[in-house]
Design a protein around this motif. Structure first.
Motif, PDB file in Angstrom:
ATOM      1  N   TYR A  87       0.832  -1.201   0.000  1.00 52.00           N
ATOM      2  CA  TYR A  87       0.000   0.000   0.000  1.00 52.00           C
ATOM      3  C   TYR A  87       0.865   1.249   0.000  1.00 52.00           C
ATOM      4  O   TYR A  87       2.031   1.226   0.391  1.00 52.00           O
ATOM      5  N   SER A  88       0.265   2.373  -0.384  1.00 50.57           N
ATOM      6  CA  SER A  88       1.009   3.627  -0.469  1.00 50.57           C
ATOM      7  C   SER A  88       1.229   4.280   0.886  1.00 50.57           C
ATOM      8  O   SER A  88       2.148   5.069   1.052  1.00 50.57           O
ATOM      9  N   ASN A  89       0.371   3.942   1.880  1.00 52.33           N
ATOM     10  CA  ASN A  89       0.520   4.568   3.188  1.00 52.33           C
ATOM     11  C   ASN A  89       0.067   3.614   4.285  1.00 52.33           C
ATOM     12  O   ASN A  89      -0.417   2.510   4.004  1.00 52.33           O
ATOM     13  N   ALA A 145      -2.461   3.796   6.170  1.00 54.29           N
ATOM     14  CA  ALA A 145      -3.915   3.622   6.229  1.00 54.29           C
ATOM     15  C   ALA A 145      -4.402   2.550   5.257  1.00 54.29           C
ATOM     16  O   ALA A 145      -5.582   2.183   5.287  1.00 54.29           O
ATOM     17  N   HIS A 146      -3.515   2.057   4.405  1.00 56.65           N
ATOM     18  CA  HIS A 146      -3.816   1.009   3.418  1.00 56.65           C
ATOM     19  C   HIS A 146      -4.984   1.412   2.512  1.00 56.65           C
ATOM     20  O   HIS A 146      -5.906   0.636   2.263  1.00 56.65           O
ATOM     21  N   THR A 147      -4.917   2.628   1.990  1.00 61.55           N
ATOM     22  CA  THR A 147      -6.000   3.105   1.127  1.00 61.55           C
ATOM     23  C   THR A 147      -5.754   2.819  -0.344  1.00 61.55           C
ATOM     24  O   THR A 147      -6.698   2.524  -1.076  1.00 61.55           O
ATOM     25  N   THR A 148      -4.506   2.863  -0.804  1.00 60.85           N
ATOM     26  CA  THR A 148      -4.212   2.676  -2.227  1.00 60.85           C
ATOM     27  C   THR A 148      -3.235   1.529  -2.407  1.00 60.85           C
ATOM     28  O   THR A 148      -2.135   1.541  -1.849  1.00 60.85           O
TER      29      THR A 148
END
Length: 94
Positions: free
Chosen positions: A51-53, A55-58
Motif C-alpha cells: 500500500y502507499s501509506n 492507512a492502506h488506502t491505495t
C-alpha cells in the motif's frame, strides 16, 4: 574372570554411548530442520499486497502467487504491506 567381564562391558557399552551421543545430536539438528520447515511455509505463503501509506488506502503492488499457483508480480514494494492468503485466480491472456 572379572577383568574379562569388565573389558567386555566396556567394549559393548562404549559403542552404545557413542550411538546415543550421535542420536542426541541428530535429534537436536532435526529440531533445527523442523524449525526451518515451519518457517518455510510462511516464506512460501508470502503473498503480499503493498500500500502507499499506513492507512492502506491505495494498492501500489502485489507480489506472490495466486490460488492457481501462477506468479503475481506487479507494482512496487513499500514498507506498508499485508501478507497472507492467496490472490484470486485470473485467466491467462489469450
Amino acid at each position: 574372570m572379572s577383568r574379562f567381564f569388565r573389558a567386555r562391558k566396556v567394549v559393548f557399552v562404549a559403542p552404545l554411548v557413542a550411538f546415543a551421543a550421535v542420536a542426541a545430536f541428530a535429534l537436536s539438528s532435526s529440531r533445527v530442520a523442523v524449525a526451518a520447515a515451519v518457517a518455510e511455509p510462511t516464506l512460501a505463503a508470502s503473498n503480499c499486497t503493498y500500500y502507499s501509506n499506513a492507512a492502506h488506502t491505495t494498492v501500489v503492488g502485489r507480489f506472490g502467487k495466486d490460488c492457481c499457483n501462477n506468479p503475481v508480480a506487479w507494482g512496487s514494494k513499500t514498507a506498508f504491506k499485508v501478507c497472507g492468503g492467496c490472490f484470486p485466480c485470473t485467466p491467462p491472456p489469450p
